[in-house]
Design an enzyme around this catalytic site. Structure first.
Site, PDB file in Angstrom:
ATOM      1  N   MET A  36       0.836  -1.197   0.000  1.00 17.19           N
ATOM      2  CA  MET A  36       0.000   0.000   0.000  1.00 17.19           C
ATOM      3  C   MET A  36       0.877   1.257   0.000  1.00 17.19           C
ATOM      4  O   MET A  36       0.403   2.355   0.292  1.00 17.19           O
ATOM      5  CB  MET A  36      -0.943  -0.005   1.202  1.00 17.19           C
ATOM      6  CG  MET A  36      -1.884  -1.211   1.171  1.00 17.19           C
ATOM      7  SD  MET A  36      -3.372  -0.994   2.146  1.00 17.19           S
ATOM      8  CE  MET A  36      -2.677  -0.771   3.776  1.00 17.19           C
ATOM      9  N   GLY A  37       2.171   1.092  -0.312  1.00 15.69           N
ATOM     10  CA  GLY A  37       3.061   2.247  -0.376  1.00 15.69           C
ATOM     11  C   GLY A  37       3.534   2.685   0.996  1.00 15.69           C
ATOM     12  O   GLY A  37       3.470   1.920   1.959  1.00 15.69           O
ATOM     13  N   HIS A  40       9.041   1.155   3.452  1.00 12.88           N
ATOM     14  CA  HIS A  40      10.127   1.149   4.432  1.00 12.88           C
ATOM     15  C   HIS A  40      10.966  -0.100   4.170  1.00 12.88           C
ATOM     16  O   HIS A  40      10.705  -0.851   3.212  1.00 12.88           O
ATOM     17  CB  HIS A  40       9.564   1.184   5.855  1.00 12.88           C
ATOM     18  CG  HIS A  40       8.500   0.149   6.122  1.00 12.88           C
ATOM     19  ND1 HIS A  40       8.750  -1.204   6.079  1.00 12.88           N
ATOM     20  CD2 HIS A  40       7.174   0.269   6.400  1.00 12.88           C
ATOM     21  CE1 HIS A  40       7.650  -1.871   6.348  1.00 12.88           C
ATOM     22  NE2 HIS A  40       6.661  -1.010   6.533  1.00 12.88           N
ATOM     23  N   GLY A  42      11.041  -2.920   5.497  1.00 17.41           N
ATOM     24  CA  GLY A  42      10.296  -4.187   5.481  1.00 17.41           C
ATOM     25  C   GLY A  42       9.834  -4.504   4.070  1.00 17.41           C
ATOM     26  O   GLY A  42       9.998  -5.631   3.567  1.00 17.41           O
ATOM     27  N   HIS A  43       9.262  -3.502   3.402  1.00 20.40           N
ATOM     28  CA  HIS A  43       8.847  -3.701   2.010  1.00 20.40           C
ATOM     29  C   HIS A  43      10.063  -4.009   1.128  1.00 20.40           C
ATOM     30  O   HIS A  43       9.992  -4.863   0.240  1.00 20.40           O
ATOM     31  CB  HIS A  43       8.183  -2.430   1.467  1.00 20.40           C
ATOM     32  CG  HIS A  43       6.930  -2.012   2.180  1.00 20.40           C
ATOM     33  ND1 HIS A  43       6.877  -0.897   2.979  1.00 20.40           N
ATOM     34  CD2 HIS A  43       5.684  -2.549   2.205  1.00 20.40           C
ATOM     35  CE1 HIS A  43       5.646  -0.751   3.460  1.00 20.40           C
ATOM     36  NE2 HIS A  43       4.901  -1.750   3.020  1.00 20.40           N
ATOM     37  N   GLY A 153       4.805 -10.255   3.653  1.00 19.42           N
ATOM     38  CA  GLY A 153       5.579 -10.163   4.887  1.00 19.42           C
ATOM     39  C   GLY A 153       4.967 -11.006   5.982  1.00 19.42           C
ATOM     40  O   GLY A 153       3.748 -11.039   6.161  1.00 19.42           O
ATOM     41  N   LYS A 155       5.147 -10.151   8.845  1.00 16.81           N
ATOM     42  CA  LYS A 155       4.596  -9.121   9.745  1.00 16.81           C
ATOM     43  C   LYS A 155       3.071  -9.237   9.822  1.00 16.81           C
ATOM     44  O   LYS A 155       2.478  -9.099  10.876  1.00 16.81           O
ATOM     45  CB  LYS A 155       5.019  -7.752   9.218  1.00 16.81           C
ATOM     46  CG  LYS A 155       4.202  -6.577   9.673  1.00 16.81           C
ATOM     47  CD  LYS A 155       4.630  -6.138  11.029  1.00 16.81           C
ATOM     48  CE  LYS A 155       3.951  -4.872  11.522  1.00 16.81           C
ATOM     49  NZ  LYS A 155       2.870  -4.327  10.777  1.00 16.81           N
ATOM     50  N   GLN A 159      -2.578 -12.482   7.294  1.00 18.43           N
ATOM     51  CA  GLN A 159      -2.739 -12.175   5.869  1.00 18.43           C
ATOM     52  C   GLN A 159      -1.975 -13.183   5.015  1.00 18.43           C
ATOM     53  O   GLN A 159      -2.518 -13.733   4.048  1.00 18.43           O
ATOM     54  CB  GLN A 159      -2.220 -10.762   5.597  1.00 18.43           C
ATOM     55  CG  GLN A 159      -2.013 -10.432   4.135  1.00 18.43           C
ATOM     56  CD  GLN A 159      -1.666  -8.961   3.939  1.00 18.43           C
ATOM     57  OE1 GLN A 159      -2.528  -8.110   4.053  1.00 18.43           O
ATOM     58  NE2 GLN A 159      -0.417  -8.668   3.648  1.00 18.43           N
TER      59      GLN A 159
HETATM   60  P1  AMP Z   1       1.474  -2.934   3.478  1.00 22.60           P
HETATM   61  O1  AMP Z   1       2.014  -1.891   2.564  1.00 22.60           O
HETATM   62  O2  AMP Z   1       1.461  -2.539   4.907  1.00 22.60           O
HETATM   63  O3  AMP Z   1       0.174  -3.511   2.981  1.00 22.60           O
HETATM   64  O4  AMP Z   1       2.503  -4.125   3.416  1.00 22.60           O
HETATM   65  C1  AMP Z   1       2.867  -4.706   2.188  1.00 22.60           C
HETATM   66  C2  AMP Z   1       3.631  -5.964   2.455  1.00 22.60           C
HETATM   67  O5  AMP Z   1       4.808  -5.650   3.196  1.00 22.60           O
HETATM   68  C3  AMP Z   1       2.832  -6.964   3.283  1.00 22.60           C
HETATM   69  O6  AMP Z   1       3.025  -8.269   2.754  1.00 22.60           O
HETATM   70  C4  AMP Z   1       3.429  -6.810   4.646  1.00 22.60           C
HETATM   71  O7  AMP Z   1       3.332  -7.976   5.425  1.00 22.60           O
HETATM   72  C5  AMP Z   1       4.866  -6.511   4.310  1.00 22.60           C
HETATM   73  N1  AMP Z   1       5.515  -5.849   5.447  1.00 22.60           N
HETATM   74  C6  AMP Z   1       5.082  -4.745   6.104  1.00 22.60           C
HETATM   75  N2  AMP Z   1       5.886  -4.467   7.140  1.00 22.60           N
HETATM   76  C7  AMP Z   1       6.842  -5.429   7.160  1.00 22.60           C
HETATM   77  C8  AMP Z   1       7.962  -5.710   8.003  1.00 22.60           C
HETATM   78  N3  AMP Z   1       8.266  -4.948   9.049  1.00 22.60           N
HETATM   79  N4  AMP Z   1       8.712  -6.780   7.712  1.00 22.60           N
HETATM   80  C9  AMP Z   1       8.412  -7.582   6.657  1.00 22.60           C
HETATM   81  N5  AMP Z   1       7.390  -7.372   5.834  1.00 22.60           N
HETATM   82  C10 AMP Z   1       6.603  -6.315   6.073  1.00 22.60           C
END
Ligand code: AMP
Length: 287
Positions: A36-37, A40, A42-43, A153, A155, A159
């Site tokens: 979702m942009g 960081h 993690g992405h 992730g 995280k 999901q």
């Molecule tokens: P989001 O943009 O929050 O929807 O996350 C997109 C993807 O990045 C999802 O698969 C999350 O699980 C993964 N993600 C978000 N934060 C982390 C993190 N700290 N470590 C690993 N993957 C992450």
């Protein structure tokens, strides 16, 4: 196609399909990283893993209205496309960043994916409809990009579990790869929502990872599921300003709660509110 340039931005489904078609014609393997942009590290770990597994890495950036409840942060969710493109320079080949109208012409999707009973628990109990909305957009993204592998992730453990379950149940021709959680040095799991936290809330947010660590230490000492859960809960008792939503130890294979005296692998899941910000975290345990 390794590049230090900013990735190609694709705003339409047609342009994405064209890129996929030509990559496939050249015999290339495709990885998709749905996000979702507000990117960081993690992405970026997902993107790096995608690079290892495929020749072309497509990152989707789409704040999906379907997975937000009416009282959630859809409107104020951070949108930072320019910074995201800069962060992806040299690692992603293309970014699919559609508008809501491109993804949902005529409004909401009439056809949706129903995530099944596990989606009623934990995150789903607090966020009704969230996982149906998430799986619906993930299936659309998989159909648009037709990747060999899609990266998620750990995280968002529930999901990742539900995406794998959907792919198995619906025989989708894609491999789902879960990537370990990336944390700050002090243990806070990276999240796009961390930017909502004030300095004092940032300190309180460490309660989540501290609770996971306490549970982990208990399981490492050979204590029971019940004892590990109690050790985690004790961290929240000490921090009344952090409002616990749930803390549960599940079987990672089924996502159902483990019995108090179970043995084998466990996964502790936690969600809590710090100020107005809802945070989640999880960690593997063994009993
Ligand atoms: P989001 O943009 O929050 O929807 O996350 C997109 C993807 O990045 C999802 O698969 C999350 O699980 C993964 N993600 C978000 N934060 C982390 C993190 N700290 N470590 C690993 N993957 C992450």
């Amino acid at each position: 196609m390794t590049t230090t340039e900013t990735p190609t931005v694709l705003e339409t489904i047609a342009a994405t399909r064209e890129l996929v078609r030509s990559a496939r014609a050249a015999g290339k393997r495709i990885a998709l990283v749905p996000t979702m942009g507000a990117l960081h590290d993690g992405h970026l770990a997902l993107v790096a893993r995608g690079r290892e597994l495929a020749d072309v890495v497509i990152v989707s950036i789409f704040v999906n209205p379907l997975q937000f409840g009416p009282s959630e942060d859809f409107e104020r969710y951070p949108r930072t496309l320019d910074a995201d493109l800069a962060a992806l320079a040299g690692s992603a080949d293309a970014v699919f960043a559609p508008t809501v109208a491109e993804m949902y012409p005529g409004g909401a999707s009439q056809t949706t994916v129903h995530a099944g009973p596990v989606a009623e628990r934990y995150e789903g109990a607090s966020r009704p409809g969230h996982f149906d909305g998430m799986l619906t957009v993930v299936s659309k993204l998989l159909n648009i990009a037709q990747p060999d592998v899609a990266l998620f992730g750990q995280k968002d453990a529930q999901q990742a579990f539900l995406v794998k379950q959907m792919v198995a149940d619906l025989n989708l021709p894609v491999r789902i790869e879960a990537v370990p959680i990336v944390r700050e040095l002090d243990g806070l799991a990276l999240s796009s929502r961390n930017r909502y936290l004030s300095e004092s809330e940032r300190v309180l947010a460490l309660t989540l990872s501290a609770a996971l660590r306490a549970a982990r230490e208990a399981s490492d000492r050979g204590e029971s599921v019940a004892a590990a859960r109690a050790a985690g809960l004790a961290r929240f008792d000490q921090q009344p300003d952090v409002r616990l939503d749930y803390l549960v130890i599940v079987d990672p294979a089924t996502f159902l709660p483990l019995e108090d005296d179970a043995t084998g692998d466990g996964l502790i899941l936690v969600a809590a509110r710090v100020g107005a910000t809802r945070l989640i975290d999880n960690a593997p345990l063994h009993f």
